[in-house]
Scaffold this active site. Structure first.
Site, PDB file in Angstrom:
ATOM      1  CB  ILE A  13      36.976  18.396  14.607  1.00 50.15           C
ATOM      2  CG1 ILE A  13      38.262  17.553  14.660  1.00 50.15           C
ATOM      3  CG2 ILE A  13      37.293  19.823  14.184  1.00 50.15           C
ATOM      4  CD1 ILE A  13      38.868  17.244  13.309  1.00 50.15           C
ATOM      5  CB  SER A 125      42.293  15.749   5.335  1.00 46.55           C
ATOM      6  OG  SER A 125      43.371  14.969   5.781  1.00 46.55           O
ATOM      7  CE1 TYR A 149      38.399  11.281   5.602  1.00 43.48           C
ATOM      8  CE2 TYR A 149      40.800  11.271   5.482  1.00 43.48           C
ATOM      9  CZ  TYR A 149      39.624  11.855   5.918  1.00 43.48           C
ATOM     10  OH  TYR A 149      39.674  13.015   6.663  1.00 43.48           O
ATOM     11  CE  LYS A 153      37.507  14.827   4.534  1.00 41.77           C
ATOM     12  NZ  LYS A 153      36.346  15.497   5.081  1.00 41.77           N
ATOM     13  CE1 TYR A 177      39.610  21.513   9.485  1.00 40.28           C
ATOM     14  CE2 TYR A 177      38.903  19.359  10.296  1.00 40.28           C
ATOM     15  CZ  TYR A 177      38.603  20.653   9.910  1.00 40.28           C
ATOM     16  OH  TYR A 177      37.307  21.078   9.974  1.00 40.28           O
TER      17      TYR A 177
HETATM   18  P1  NAD Z   1      34.041  12.458  13.790  1.00 43.19           P
HETATM   19  O1  NAD Z   1      33.731  11.132  13.228  1.00 43.19           O
HETATM   20  O2  NAD Z   1      34.276  12.566  15.258  1.00 43.19           O
HETATM   21  O3  NAD Z   1      32.919  13.517  13.380  1.00 43.19           O
HETATM   22  C1  NAD Z   1      32.189  13.416  12.177  1.00 43.19           C
HETATM   23  C2  NAD Z   1      30.709  13.538  12.520  1.00 43.19           C
HETATM   24  O4  NAD Z   1      29.947  13.479  11.311  1.00 43.19           O
HETATM   25  C3  NAD Z   1      30.214  12.426  13.426  1.00 43.19           C
HETATM   26  O5  NAD Z   1      29.522  12.986  14.535  1.00 43.19           O
HETATM   27  C4  NAD Z   1      29.262  11.620  12.534  1.00 43.19           C
HETATM   28  O6  NAD Z   1      28.190  11.065  13.280  1.00 43.19           O
HETATM   29  C5  NAD Z   1      28.808  12.663  11.529  1.00 43.19           C
HETATM   30  N1  NAD Z   1      28.399  12.159  10.213  1.00 43.19           N
HETATM   31  C6  NAD Z   1      29.113  11.362   9.375  1.00 43.19           C
HETATM   32  N2  NAD Z   1      28.400  11.135   8.259  1.00 43.19           N
HETATM   33  C7  NAD Z   1      27.236  11.809   8.371  1.00 43.19           C
HETATM   34  C8  NAD Z   1      26.099  11.980   7.537  1.00 43.19           C
HETATM   35  N3  NAD Z   1      25.986  11.356   6.354  1.00 43.19           N
HETATM   36  N4  NAD Z   1      25.083  12.769   7.976  1.00 43.19           N
HETATM   37  C9  NAD Z   1      25.156  13.381   9.172  1.00 43.19           C
HETATM   38  N5  NAD Z   1      26.201  13.246  10.007  1.00 43.19           N
HETATM   39  C10 NAD Z   1      27.225  12.468   9.612  1.00 43.19           C
HETATM   40  O7  NAD Z   1      35.319  13.010  13.004  1.00 43.19           O
HETATM   41  P2  NAD Z   1      36.224  14.275  13.295  1.00 43.19           P
HETATM   42  O8  NAD Z   1      37.559  13.794  13.666  1.00 43.19           O
HETATM   43  O9  NAD Z   1      35.527  15.230  14.164  1.00 43.19           O
HETATM   44  O10 NAD Z   1      36.337  14.862  11.814  1.00 43.19           O
HETATM   45  C11 NAD Z   1      35.506  15.885  11.342  1.00 43.19           C
HETATM   46  C12 NAD Z   1      35.889  16.224   9.909  1.00 43.19           C
HETATM   47  O11 NAD Z   1      37.261  16.599   9.861  1.00 43.19           O
HETATM   48  C13 NAD Z   1      35.715  15.093   8.911  1.00 43.19           C
HETATM   49  O12 NAD Z   1      35.267  15.638   7.698  1.00 43.19           O
HETATM   50  C14 NAD Z   1      37.121  14.560   8.757  1.00 43.19           C
HETATM   51  O13 NAD Z   1      37.310  13.939   7.514  1.00 43.19           O
HETATM   52  C15 NAD Z   1      37.927  15.839   8.860  1.00 43.19           C
HETATM   53  N6  NAD Z   1      39.313  15.614   9.284  1.00 43.19           N
HETATM   54  C16 NAD Z   1      39.553  14.983  10.479  1.00 43.19           C
HETATM   55  C17 NAD Z   1      40.860  14.764  10.881  1.00 43.19           C
HETATM   56  C18 NAD Z   1      41.168  14.063  12.186  1.00 43.19           C
HETATM   57  O14 NAD Z   1      42.297  13.667  12.413  1.00 43.19           O
HETATM   58  N7  NAD Z   1      40.208  13.887  13.095  1.00 43.19           N
HETATM   59  C19 NAD Z   1      41.925  15.185  10.070  1.00 43.19           C
HETATM   60  C20 NAD Z   1      41.641  15.813   8.858  1.00 43.19           C
HETATM   61  C21 NAD Z   1      40.327  16.035   8.485  1.00 43.19           C
HETATM   62  C1  UD1 Z   2      46.016   9.479   9.522  1.00 42.36           C
HETATM   63  C2  UD1 Z   2      45.511   9.181   8.137  1.00 42.36           C
HETATM   64  C3  UD1 Z   2      45.337  10.481   7.387  1.00 42.36           C
HETATM   65  C4  UD1 Z   2      44.432  11.428   8.160  1.00 42.36           C
HETATM   66  C5  UD1 Z   2      45.022  11.625   9.566  1.00 42.36           C
HETATM   67  C6  UD1 Z   2      44.210  12.502  10.443  1.00 42.36           C
HETATM   68  C7  UD1 Z   2      46.422   6.947   7.670  1.00 42.36           C
HETATM   69  C8  UD1 Z   2      47.339   6.160   6.807  1.00 42.36           C
HETATM   70  N1  UD1 Z   2      46.435   8.278   7.464  1.00 42.36           N
HETATM   71  O1  UD1 Z   2      47.220  10.160   9.374  1.00 42.36           O
HETATM   72  O2  UD1 Z   2      44.796  10.251   6.115  1.00 42.36           O
HETATM   73  O3  UD1 Z   2      44.314  12.658   7.501  1.00 42.36           O
HETATM   74  O4  UD1 Z   2      45.139  10.349  10.191  1.00 42.36           O
HETATM   75  O5  UD1 Z   2      43.018  11.835  10.786  1.00 42.36           O
HETATM   76  O6  UD1 Z   2      45.677   6.408   8.477  1.00 42.36           O
HETATM   77  N2  UD1 Z   2      51.120   5.544  14.745  1.00 42.36           N
HETATM   78  C9  UD1 Z   2      51.702   4.521  15.446  1.00 42.36           C
HETATM   79  N3  UD1 Z   2      50.900   3.652  16.124  1.00 42.36           N
HETATM   80  C10 UD1 Z   2      49.535   3.754  16.146  1.00 42.36           C
HETATM   81  C11 UD1 Z   2      48.938   4.813  15.422  1.00 42.36           C
HETATM   82  C12 UD1 Z   2      49.760   5.671  14.721  1.00 42.36           C
HETATM   83  O7  UD1 Z   2      52.919   4.390  15.453  1.00 42.36           O
HETATM   84  O8  UD1 Z   2      48.868   2.921  16.773  1.00 42.36           O
HETATM   85  C13 UD1 Z   2      51.982   6.512  14.039  1.00 42.36           C
HETATM   86  C14 UD1 Z   2      51.758   6.579  12.537  1.00 42.36           C
HETATM   87  O9  UD1 Z   2      52.542   5.654  11.866  1.00 42.36           O
HETATM   88  C15 UD1 Z   2      52.134   8.052  12.258  1.00 42.36           C
HETATM   89  C16 UD1 Z   2      51.748   8.784  13.539  1.00 42.36           C
HETATM   90  O10 UD1 Z   2      51.676   7.787  14.551  1.00 42.36           O
HETATM   91  O11 UD1 Z   2      53.526   8.168  12.088  1.00 42.36           O
HETATM   92  C17 UD1 Z   2      50.401   9.477  13.446  1.00 42.36           C
HETATM   93  O12 UD1 Z   2      49.437   8.524  13.016  1.00 42.36           O
HETATM   94  P1  UD1 Z   2      47.875   8.872  12.914  1.00 42.36           P
HETATM   95  O13 UD1 Z   2      47.413   9.483  14.177  1.00 42.36           O
HETATM   96  O14 UD1 Z   2      47.177   7.641  12.444  1.00 42.36           O
HETATM   97  O15 UD1 Z   2      47.813  10.009  11.813  1.00 42.36           O
HETATM   98  P2  UD1 Z   2      48.410   9.983  10.306  1.00 42.36           P
HETATM   99  O16 UD1 Z   2      49.050   8.717   9.968  1.00 42.36           O
HETATM  100  O17 UD1 Z   2      49.215  11.219  10.152  1.00 42.36           O
END
Ligand code: NAD
Ligand code: UD1
Length: 339
Positions: A13, A125, A149, A153, A177
């Site tokens: 992201i 999140s 996790y 948050k 998000y």
């Molecule tokens: P990501 O793992 O791709 O990015 C996180 C980055 O943070 C990585 O580049 C990692 O190297 C860096 N990092 C982690 N710990 C660190 C530290 N102690 N010091 C410096 N750098 C560090 O993950 P993302 O999907 O891009 O997520 C970004 C943020 O969004 C996170 O806070 C995550 O919890 C939040 N978020 C992600 C999702 C999702 O589905 N991807 C959903 C909800 C919230």
């Molecule tokens: C997961 C995390 C959630 C986090 C979010 C975004 C869990 C339990 N929850 O949510 O805390 O905020 O990611 O990073 O991990 N699915 C399949 N097969 C797969 C993978 C997923 O069927 O191999 C299904 C899941 O059951 C769900 C949907 O796809 O219904 C989305 O899954 P996923 O992408 O892992 O996101 P979340 O479960 O919403």
């Protein structure tokens, strides 16, 4: 032009946020320890924007190194994404998750206070809504978590509420998000998970390029229209643009505040909906089996996005089809990710 620090800016992201910031003419400083990302991201950001962020390979837990970054640059705001994010792993190694996510945030906040940088956008999140709230989720609902996790948050949101109430110089946006998927339309940056993907879209794209045999759909007996889980998928570029809107609001307002915003599309799609949209976008068949439910999964959730629409002037504009096209474009052009 503002100077924005993006922690975790090399990640999935964060890299998209850096592109949007650079395209809007801001100076971007990235702090990332590369624990879940690759240095190649910098070249890719440069290829897309023609500009380079300033990068520091620094761990947020290293207060001295982080202070040195703040000393060198006059930051206007911080977008704080750096965190560990694998839900399952967080139950196996909770201490690492609390240390990295919570202690890392505490170090950052301490350094921000020292250098008097009080504008903060925090990556929260949808997981903070826990398992008991009705859908759609609204920002004022009570928060809880079902895994370490998620608890990191909730804890960080609580800490941010406390510091805002203790010192009104803080100005904070909590962005919750929903399910970010897709990739930049150039196919130069995208999601590059290490090992077996935990999340749906990267698993699907890896099946499409032949790295995985078939998708396991976790549960076909949920009380949803087709029995599979329903989520609120959001294109990562729309998500990135939401950060720019939140930042604009923080910087424009004379009154300091702390506000939470849901960033989602405001509607749900099932796993089978995503599979068929992806098949249409890629022309590839995605083989799947319906298996048992994944522990901790909810049947269905999606966002109420009224607050972000009204207060940030933000809404998504990219469809599920575009999310799938862009995810496929990224995976097809980078079958091995960045490596
Ligand atoms: P990501 O793992 O791709 O990015 C996180 C980055 O943070 C990585 O580049 C990692 O190297 C860096 N990092 C982690 N710990 C660190 C530290 N102690 N010091 C410096 N750098 C560090 O993950 P993302 O999907 O891009 O997520 C970004 C943020 O969004 C996170 O806070 C995550 O919890 C939040 N978020 C992600 C999702 C999702 O589905 N991807 C959903 C909800 C919230
Ligand atoms: C997961 C995390 C959630 C986090 C979010 C975004 C869990 C339990 N929850 O949510 O805390 O905020 O990611 O990073 O991990 N699915 C399949 N097969 C797969 C993978 C997923 O069927 O191999 C299904 C899941 O059951 C769900 C949907 O796809 O219904 C989305 O899954 P996923 O992408 O892992 O996101 P979340 O479960 O919403």
């Amino acid at each position: 032009m503002k100077t924005i620090l993006v922690t975790g800016g090399m990640g999935f992201i964060g890299s998209h946020i850096c592109v949007s910031l650079l395209e809007q003419g801001h100076q971007v400083i990235i702090v990332d320890n590369l624990c879940n990302s690759n240095k190649e991201v910098l070249n890719r950001i440069n290829q897309i924007t023609g500009k380079a962020p300033i990068f520091y390979s620094v761990d947020l837990l290293n207060e001295e190194a982080l202070s040195a970054v703040f000393k060198r640059h006059n930051m206007d705001a911080v977008i704080h994404l750096a965190a560990l994010k694998a839900v399952g792993k967080s139950s196996q190694i909770p201490l690492s998750y609390y240390h990295n996510n919570v202690s890392g945030s505490l170090v950052l906040l301490k350094v921000m206070e020292k250098y008097e940088v009080f504008n903060l956008v925090f990556s929260s999140s949808a997981t903070v809504y826990g398992a008991k709230n009705p859908i759609p989720y609204v920002e004022h609902f009570p928060l809880s978590a079902t895994n370490p996790y998620g608890r990191t948050k909730v804890m960080i949101e609580d800490i941010l509420q406390d510091i805002f109430h203790a010192d009104s110089r803080w100005n904070i946006s909590l962005l919750r998000y929903f399910n970010p998927i897709g990739a930049h339309p150039s196919g130069l940056i995208g999601e590059d998970p290490k090992g077996i993907p935990n999340n749906l879209m990267p698993f699907i794209t890896q099946v499409a390029v032949g790295q995985r045999d078939r998708l396991s759909i976790f549960g076909g007996d949920y009380p949803t229209p087709d029995g599979t889980g329903v989520r609120d998928y959001i294109h990562v570029v729309d998500l990135a643009l939401g950060h720019l809107k939140a930042l604009e609001k923080l910087m424009a307002s004379s009154v300091k505040s702390i506000s939470a915003y849901n960033l989602g599309a405001g509607k749900g799609y099932s796993v089978l909906n995503v599979v068929s949209a992806f098949e249409k976008a890629s022309g590839k068949e995605i083989k799947y089996s319906i298996t048992s439910r994944r522990e901790g999964d909810l049947a269905e959730f999606f966002a109420d996005v009224t607050k972000a629409n009204n207060e940030l002037g933000w809404q998504v504009s990219r469809s599920l089809d575009e999310m799938c096209e862009d995810a496929w474009n990224w995976q097809r052009k980078n079958p091995e990710g960045y490596s």
